[in-house]
Design a protein around this motif. Structure first.
Motif, short mmCIF file in Angstrom:
data_model
loop_
_atom_site.label_atom_id
_atom_site.label_comp_id
_atom_site.label_asym_id
_atom_site.label_seq_id
_atom_site.Cartn_x
_atom_site.Cartn_y
_atom_site.Cartn_z
N ASP A 1 0.79 -1.25 0.00
CA ASP A 1 0.00 0.00 0.00
C ASP A 1 0.81 1.28 0.00
OD1 ASP A 1 -2.42 -1.55 0.30
OD2 ASP A 1 -1.86 -1.81 2.40
N ASN A 2 1.94 1.29 -0.69
CA ASN A 2 2.71 2.53 -0.70
C ASN A 2 2.37 3.43 -1.90
OD1 ASN A 2 4.83 3.58 1.17
ND2 ASN A 2 5.83 4.04 -0.78
N ALA A 3 1.53 2.91 -2.80
CA ALA A 3 1.31 3.62 -4.06
C ALA A 3 0.69 5.00 -3.86
CB ALA A 3 0.45 2.78 -5.00
N ASP A 4 -0.12 5.14 -2.82
CA ASP A 4 -0.77 6.42 -2.57
C ASP A 4 -0.27 7.09 -1.30
OD1 ASP A 4 -2.43 6.49 -4.84
OD2 ASP A 4 -3.78 5.05 -3.90
N SER A 5 0.90 6.70 -0.86
CA SER A 5 1.43 7.32 0.35
C SER A 5 2.06 8.66 0.00
CB SER A 5 2.45 6.38 1.00
OG SER A 5 2.84 6.91 2.25
N ILE A 6 1.48 9.71 0.54
CA ILE A 6 1.86 11.07 0.16
C ILE A 6 2.26 11.85 1.41
CG2 ILE A 6 0.98 13.25 -0.80
CD1 ILE A 6 -0.86 11.54 -2.58
N LYS B 1 7.86 8.46 5.75
CA LYS B 1 8.12 9.74 5.07
C LYS B 1 9.18 9.54 3.98
CE LYS B 1 6.96 12.53 9.11
NZ LYS B 1 7.51 13.17 10.30
N VAL B 2 10.20 8.77 4.31
CA VAL B 2 11.24 8.50 3.31
C VAL B 2 10.64 7.76 2.11
CG1 VAL B 2 13.39 7.21 2.89
CG2 VAL B 2 13.08 8.47 5.03
N LEU B 3 9.69 6.88 2.39
CA LEU B 3 9.09 6.07 1.32
C LEU B 3 8.01 6.82 0.55
CD1 LEU B 3 8.74 2.72 3.31
CD2 LEU B 3 10.03 2.98 1.19
N SER B 4 7.53 7.95 1.07
CA SER B 4 6.41 8.63 0.42
C SER B 4 6.80 9.08 -0.98
CB SER B 4 5.96 9.83 1.27
OG SER B 4 7.02 10.75 1.41
N GLY B 5 5.86 8.94 -1.89
CA GLY B 5 6.10 9.33 -3.29
C GLY B 5 6.67 8.20 -4.13
N HIS B 6 7.15 7.13 -3.49
CA HIS B 6 7.65 5.98 -4.26
C HIS B 6 6.44 5.12 -4.62
CE1 HIS B 6 11.98 6.71 -3.74
NE2 HIS B 6 11.61 7.26 -2.60
N ARG C 1 3.07 2.46 -18.03
CA ARG C 1 1.99 1.65 -17.47
C ARG C 1 2.52 0.56 -16.53
NH1 ARG C 1 -3.37 0.69 -19.03
NH2 ARG C 1 -3.45 2.17 -20.73
N GLY C 2 2.11 0.62 -15.26
CA GLY C 2 2.50 -0.41 -14.30
C GLY C 2 3.96 -0.37 -13.87
N GLN C 3 4.67 0.73 -14.18
CA GLN C 3 6.10 0.80 -13.83
C GLN C 3 6.30 1.61 -12.55
OE1 GLN C 3 8.09 -0.70 -16.55
NE2 GLN C 3 5.98 -1.18 -17.07
N TYR C 4 7.41 1.33 -11.90
CA TYR C 4 7.80 2.12 -10.73
C TYR C 4 7.90 3.59 -11.10
CZ TYR C 4 11.00 4.37 -7.45
OH TYR C 4 11.59 5.24 -6.57
N GLN C 5 7.44 4.46 -10.20
CA GLN C 5 7.46 5.89 -10.48
C GLN C 5 7.69 6.64 -9.18
OE1 GLN C 5 7.58 7.94 -12.92
NE2 GLN C 5 5.67 9.04 -13.29
N PHE C 6 8.65 7.53 -9.17
CA PHE C 6 8.84 8.39 -8.00
C PHE C 6 8.21 9.74 -8.27
CE2 PHE C 6 11.43 11.58 -5.66
CZ PHE C 6 10.95 11.27 -4.39
N HIS C 7 7.29 10.15 -7.39
CA HIS C 7 6.64 11.46 -7.52
C HIS C 7 7.31 12.43 -6.54
CE1 HIS C 7 3.36 9.89 -9.99
NE2 HIS C 7 3.23 8.90 -9.14
N GLU C 8 8.15 13.26 -7.10
CA GLU C 8 8.84 14.26 -6.27
C GLU C 8 7.83 15.10 -5.47
OE1 GLU C 8 12.48 14.88 -6.55
OE2 GLU C 8 12.00 15.84 -4.63
N THR C 9 6.72 15.45 -6.11
CA THR C 9 5.77 16.35 -5.46
C THR C 9 4.90 15.65 -4.42
OG1 THR C 9 4.19 15.93 -7.25
CG2 THR C 9 5.61 17.88 -7.47
#
Lengths: 447, 449
Positions: B153-158, B202-207, B225-233
Motif C-alpha cells: 500500500d505505498n502507491a498512494d502514500s503522500i 516519510k522516506v518512502l512517500s512518493g515511491h 503503465r505499471g512501472q515504478y514511479q517516484f513522484h517528487e511532489t
C-alpha cells in the motif's frame, strides 16, 4: 488410549449412528479425537447444545440480488438490467422478496428459521477485498492490524470445561484469520482425492507408531476427523462438489459427540464485476449453490438444527447501481443472512432506501448499523457471552456498538415454536409433493 | 562404494538443504556432500530462468494494469517455468534459497492484479538474480518493485507537507514502512520506535507505480503503465531519522536508508535466525544463529557468504531431521525421486495438491509469509490430506511413465541408510506398486528434514 466402541453416540444427530457403525466396520479405534474431546462430556452444560457456523462469503456479495427490495420505488431505476421481475421472485415479508434460485432458503424463511439484516457495514469502509476481509475477520474497530480473529477470541472467553470451548474451533477448507489466535483450531477440508487405501493407511499408521509419535498422533486425528466429517469412502460424494461436501462435513462434525461447536467456512466466488446475471447466470448459480449447501447442512445437523445459528457475512456490499458491464462493483452496505433452528426469522433492522438521497454518493447502499451489532446480538443471546467480554475482548473497543436484539430465539420462544410446529405437523402430516414445491417456486399459472 | 556416513551426509544435503535426490539417488553427491552444496552457491546462474515467453519487467508491469485473464496466464506460465527448474536442478539448494527469500518478501497475488502479473518476474529478476549478491541490493529492488509497492500500500502514500499533500490534504500510509522494519530487516524487538516507522514512511512517500487509470486519463505516458514511479511532489520534504541514520533528502535518500537498515546487526540476526529456523530447527540457539549473523555482518550482507556459513555449521550435519518438508518440497521431491516431470497438461494436479495442502505459491494472505514452524505443516488435517494427495500424484506420475525402479530399490537409493527397518519391510512386502511408492513418499524418513 482407546475408547470402547460401546460408548454413547449422539443419536440426536442424523449421522452419529452411521459413523459409529462404519468405524466398527473398519475395525478402527476411536483414538485421539474422542480422548481429546470426551473428558468434559459429563460436566454440567450450562450453554446447552448451542452450535454456531459462520460462513464467510468472499468476494463481496451483491445483496440486492439475493434479498430483493421490490417495494422500493427506486428499485428498477437503480438496478436497471439487473432488476428482477417481481413475479419471478419469492415472497418474504415486508415487501422484501428472495431470488428464485434459493427455494430452500425461502422454505426456511416461511418456517421462521431464516433472518436478514438488510444493510450493515464494516467499521472500515474501503473497497479493498484484502482490507475488508481482514477487518471482517479481526473484528477490530477500524484499520488496525490484528493478528487474531474474533472467533478465536470468542472461544477464549468461553468457560473451560464447556463443550463449546473444549470442542475447539473447527475451520473448514482453510484456516482464515477469523479463527487464528491462541485457542487451538481443528481443520478439515473437503478434498476430491480418493482417500488413501486401507492398506496404505495401515502401513503408514504402523510405521508412524513405530518411528514418529507426532506424525502418528496427527495422522490418526486427521483421519478420525475426516471419517466423522464423512470424507471416508462414499460419504463424500464427488458429484456434490466441494461446496456441498464442505457444508455436509461441517454439519457432521458439529454434531459429533464431543466435537466442535463453533465452525467457520469460507465460500469463494462472489466478486461479480461483469455479466453477473439477473434471473440466471453466474450469480444466480452461485446463490443456488449456497441454497443447496445450506439445505445439505441442515440435513446433516439432524435434531441439532434446533440449537444452531448459521451466520453468512461478506466483506462488503456491491454498488446498488449496476455498472457498465452488467455487473456490480465494490460497494458499502451489505446484508447478513442467518438461518437455523435457533434463529428468530424475519427482517431485522431498517431499510435505508435506494433513493438518490438514501444511497451514498448515489450508488452505494447505506449501512444502518455496524456488522458487529449483528455478531454481538447472536453471541450474547445464543451463546450467552457477557456484554463486557463482547465489548472488550471479542470485539475490542466496541462498547458503543449495541447488540442487535431479537435475532435468536430465547428458550421460551423456542418451546412455543416447537409446540406450534408439533400442532402444524399433526394437521399436515405429509411431506410437500414435488408439484407443490414447483408451485411454491413458480406461483400459480394465471388464467 | 560410498560409506554409510557419506550417504547420511548426502541425505542431509538433499533433504535439509535441497529438493531431494533424483533418480541417481544419494550416491550422486556422496563423495563430498557439503562440497556439492557449496558448489551450487558458486553457480548462481543455475537459478536463473530464461524463458522467452515470460514477460520482461516492462511487459509484466503493463499486464498488471490489464484484466484477470491476462494476469492469470502470466502467473501460470511463471509457475510452470519455476516448477520445471525445481525438478531439473541438481541438488536444489539454490531453489530452496529462492523459496526462502520469496517467502521472506511474501506477497499475495489475491490482493491485486498488479501482483499477479508481476510476482513471477519479481522472483526471476530480484530474488533469483540477487540470490548470491548483497542483501541490500535485494532489499532495494524489492522495495521499489511495483508488486511490493502495491502489496504493502505505498502507491498512494503522500507526505502531508509535500505539494501534493498540501493540495489534497493527503497523508502517509505506514504499511510498507512497518513491514520493512518488522519483517524484512531489523525484525520485532529490533529497537525501532513508532517514530522510526513514521519517519521511514516519510522516506518512502512518493515511491509509487503508475496505475492503469493514470495512463488512461493522460497523466502518464503509455510506456509507464505499471512501472515504478517516484513522484517528487508527493515526497515528504526534509531529512528523516530512522534508527540513528538521517540521510540527505535527495535522489539517494531511499537507497541510502535501505542500505543502512540492510546492514544493521539486528537485521543480520533476524535474517540468520530465519535461515536457521527454516533449514535446521524450530528452536534456533545463539550457537547456531550467531555464526551466520556474523558472516552476514562481516560480508556486509553478502548472501552467498551467509548461506555458506549456514552450511558450514557443524550442527547443520548432525542435528536430527526434526523439521517437516513443506507441501511444495514434498511434491517436488516425489517427482524428482521418480525421475518424472510435471508437464503442462498435468499442472492442474500440482495446483490441486498445493491448494488442498495450503501451500499454493503466492497465496499466503499476510506479509509474514507461509509459516516455518513444523507444527503448522504437521497437523491432523495436513497429515490426512498429504496421504490422499500423495497417493493421487504417485498414481498420476506412474501413468506418465513406468517407474524405472521397483519401490524398494528406489527407497534404497533415495533414503539409503536412513531407512528404518519397518519402512523397508513394509515397502518390500507391499505387492501393489502404487501403495508401496506411496509408503515411501509418506514415510517419516522421506518427510522429515
Amino acid at each position: 488410549m482407546t475408547r470402547s466402541l460401546s460408548s454413547p453416540v449422539d443419536t440426536t444427530c442424523s449421522e452419529g449412528r452411521l459413523l459409529m457403525d462404519r468405524r466398527q466396520m473398519l475395525g478402527m479405534t476411536a483414538g485421539l479425537f474422542s480422548t481429546a474431546f470426551m473428558p468434559n462430556l459429563a460436566r454440567a452444560n450450562t450453554l446447552g447444545e448451542a452450535r454456531l457456523l459462520v460462513v464467510v462469503l468472499r468476494g463481496g456479495l451483491d445483496g440486492l440480488s439475493m434479498l430483493v427490495p421490490s417495494f422500493d420505488p427506486d428499485y428498477e431505476r437503480v438496478r436497471r438490467d439487473l432488476a428482477l421481475p417481481v413475479e419471478a421472485t419469492l415472497d418474504l415479508s415486508g415487501g422484501f422478496r428472495l431470488h428464485p434460485a434459493m427455494p430452500n432458503l425461502h422454505a426456511l424463511y416461511q418456517a421462521g428459521q431464516a433472518a436478514f439484516v438488510p444493510s450493515v457495514g464494516l467499521p472500515l469502509q474501503v473497497r479493498s477485498h484484502f482490507e475488508c476481509q481482514e477487518n471482517l475477520e479481526n473484528g477490530l474497530a477500524g484499520n488496525d492490524r490484528g493478528a487474531s480473529g474474533w472467533i478465536n477470541r470468542l472461544l477464549s472467553v468461553m468457560p473451560r470445561g464447556e463443550a463449546i470451548r473444549d470442542g475447539r474451533i473447527l475451520a473448514l477448507q482453510s484456516n482464515p484469520l477469523i479463527v487464528r489466535g491462541s485457542e487451538p483450531v481443528l481443520n478439515w477440508s473437503s478434498t476430491w482425492f480418493t482417500r488413501a487405501f486401507d492398506g496404505l493407511v495401515t502401513n503408514l499408521s504402523d510405521i508412524y507408531a513405530a518411528r514418529d509419535r507426532v506424525m502418528a498422533e496427527n495422522f490418526a486425528l486427521g483421519r478420525e476427523i475426516d471419517i466423522r466429517a464423512g470424507g471416508q469412502g462414499a460419504e463424500e460424494d464427488p458429484s456434490l462438489g466441494s461446496l456441498v461436501n464442505g457444508f455436509l462435513g461441517a454439519g457432521r462434525l458439529l454434531c459429533s459427540v464431543g466435537g466442535p461447536r463453533v465452525a467457520v467456512l469460507s465460500v469463494d466466488g462472489w466478486d461479480t464485476h461483469a455479466y453477473q446475471g439477473a434471473l440466471t447466470g453466474t450469480l444466480p448459480t452461485q446463490l443456488g449453490a449456497l441454497d443447496q449447501a445450506l439445505q445439505a447442512f441442515r440435513g446433516a445437523m439432524g435434531a441439532q438444527w434446533e440449537n444452531t445459528v448459521v451466520v453468512c457475512a461478506t466483506e462488503f456490499g456491491r454498488t446498488a447501481v449496476s455498472n457498465g458491464t452488467h455487473g456490480t462493483d465494490h460497494g458499502v452496505g451489505m446484508p447478513v443472512l442467518m438461518v437455523g433452528g435457533a434463529v428468530q426469522g424475519g427482517i431485522h433492522g431498517d431499510w435505508p432506501g435506494l433513493s438518490e438521497a438514501g444511497l451514498i454518493d448515489g450508488h452505494d447502499l447505506r449501512p444502518v448499523m455496524d456488522i458487529r451489532s449483528v455478531f454481538k446480538g447472536v453471541l450474547s443471546t445464543h451463546l450467552g457471552v457477557e456484554p463486557d467480554l463482547l465489548a472488550q475482548t471479542v470485539f475490542p473497543d466496541s462498547a458503543a456498538i449495541a447488540p442487535l436484539e431479537g435475532l435468536v430465539v430465547t428458550p421460551d420462544a423456542a418451546a412455543a415454536r416447537a409446540a406450534r410446529r408439533a400442532v402444524a405437523a399433526m394437521q399436515s402430516p405429509r411431506a410437500m409433493s414435488p408439484f407443490e414445491q414447483y408451485r411454491q417456486r413458480n406461483g400459480v399459472l394465471a388464467g | 562404494m560410498p560409506s554409510e556416513e557419506q550417504l547420511l551426509q548426502a541425505a542431509v544435503a538433499f533433504q535439509r538443504f535441497g529438493l531431494g535426490p533424483k533418480r541417481a539417488g544419494l550416491r550422486a553427491i556422496a563423495d563430498d556432500a557439503r562440497g556439492a552444496l557449496l558448489e551450487e552457491l558458486d553457480r548462481p546462474a543455475r537459478a536463473r530462468i530464461r524463458v522467452r515467453a515470460l514477460p520482461s519487467y516492462e511487459e509484466a508491469g503493463a499486464i498488471g494494469t490489464q484484466l484477470f485473464p491476462q494476469q492469470q496466464e502470466v502467473f501460470l506460465a511463471e509457475q510452470t517455468a519455476k516448477l520445471s527448474l525445481q525438478l531439473r536442478t541438481p541438488i536444489g539448494f539454490l531453489e530452496r534459497l529462492v523459496m526462502f527469500w520469496s517467502n521472506h518478501f511474501n506477497m499475495s497475488v489475491e490482493k491485486k492484479g498488479q501482483i499477479r502479473a508481476m510476482v513471477g518476474q519479481y522472483e526471476r529478476d530480484v530474488i533469483r538474480a540477487g540470490l548470491t549478491g548483497r542483501f541490500s541490493t535485494m532489499l532495494r529492488r524489492t522495495v521499489t518493485h511495483p508488486a511490493m509497492i502495491c502489496y504493502l500500500d505505498n502507491a498512494d502514500s503522500i507526505g502531508p507537507n509535500s505539494p501534493a499533500g498540501q493540495y489534497w490534504h493527503a497523508g502517509l500510509n505506514e504499511n510498507l514502512a512497518r513491514e520493512l522494519m518488522e519483517l524484512h530487516t531489523v525484525g520485532v524487538g529490533g529497537g525501532y520506535t513508532e517514530q522510526d516507522v513514521g519517519n521511514l514512511a516519510k522516506v518512502l512517500s512518493g515511491h509509487s507505480y503508475v496505475r492503469g487509470w493514470e495512463v488512461d486519463n493522460g497523466y502518464e505516458p503509455e510506456s509507464k503503465r505499471g512501472q515504478y514511479q517516484f513522484h517528487e511532489t508527493w515526497h515528504e520534504p526534509g531529512r528523516h531519522r530512522v534508527l540513528g541514520y538521517r540521510p540527505a533528502n535527495n535522489s539517494r535518500q531511499l537507497p541510502r536508508m535501505l542500505d543502512h537498515l540492510a546492514t544493521l546487526p539486528q537485521t543480520a540476526q533476524h535474517i540468520a535466525y530465519k535461515l536457521v529456523a527454516h533449514f535446521l530447527t524450530d528452536d534456533p540457539t545463539p550457537e547456531l544463529v550467531d555464526p551466520v549473523a556474523r558472516a552476514f555482518l562481516d560480508s556486509e550482507g553478502d548472501l552467498k557468504e551467509t548461506a555458506r556459513a549456514l552450511v558450514m555449521l557443524p550442527e547443520a550435519w548432525t542435528l536430527p531431521m526434526a523439521k517437516f518438508r513443506t507441501p511444495q518440497e514434498l511434491l517436488i521431491a516425489q517427482a524428482r525421486a521418480l525421475g518424472q516431470e510435471w508437464l503442462e497438461d498435468d499442472l492442474w494436479r500440482v495446483q490441486e495438491f498445493l491448494k488442498a495442502l495450503g501451500h499454493y505459491p503466492w497465496h499466503w494472505w499476510t506479509p509474514d509469509g507461509y509459516p516455518d514452524e513444523t507444527d503448522h505443516w504437521l497437523s491432523p488435517n495436513g497429515m490426512r490430506v498429504r496421504a490422499d494427495a500423495i497417493q493421487m500424484t504417485t498414481w498420476a506420475l506412474m501413468q506418465r511413465q513406468e517407474p524405472g525402479k521397483t519401490p524398494i530399490r528406489l527407497a534404497n537409493s533415495v533414503l539409503g541408510p536412513r531407512m528404518s527397518r519397518i519402512t523397508r519391510t513394509r515397502i518390500r512386502d507391499t505387492r501393489n506398486e502404487l501403495e508401496a511408492f506411496s509408503i515411501l513418499f509418506l514415510s517419516p524418513e522421506f518427510q522429515r528434514r
